[in-house]
Write a protein that holds these residues in place. Structure first.
Motif: not given
Length: 120
Positions: A47, A49-51, A53-54, A112
């Motif tokens: 997944d 998406s968090r990385e 986005f960062a 994403t």
């Protein structure tokens, strides 16, 4: 010679800052390339998406700082009556093109679903 050394001492901090920004930008794009790679290493989370986005937030912050510096340089040339020199220089057009492409890439990667799409 002393005048040149004095002027360079004033410009050295800004030159170092711009080099630091360029280094962060290159490292950030390398991270984006690794995260969005369809054959990513097994240790990278599935997944993304968090990385992603960062890295996009870092990329957009660097882009905003670089855009501010370029606009300040442009306005400085224009206000000093050197606008023609600025707009006829290939270097400045190249910098503006890089800024435009970098901004477009960062804004597109905020979605994403585009980054996770492996259809070519």
């Amino acid at each position: 010679r002393a005048i040149i050394a004095w002027r360079w001492s004033l410009e050295k901090r800004l030159a170092r800052f711009r080099m630091m920004i360029a280094g962060i930008e290159v490292a950030n794009f390398m991270a984006i390339n690794l995260i969005t790679d369809e054959k990513a290493p097994s240790w990278l989370p599935s997944d993304i998406s968090r990385e992603l986005f960062a890295t996009n937030v870092v990329g957009l912050l660097v882009w905003l700082v670089t855009m501010y510096l370029e606009l300040a340089q442009m306005l400085g040339h224009v206000s000093a009556g050197l606008g023609r020199r600025y707009f006829t220089s290939f270097r400045h057009w190249f910098d503006l093109a890089v800024l435009l492409i970098t901004g477009i890439l960062n804004f597109f990667l905020l979605d994403t679903t585009i980054a996770e799409n492996n259809e070519f």
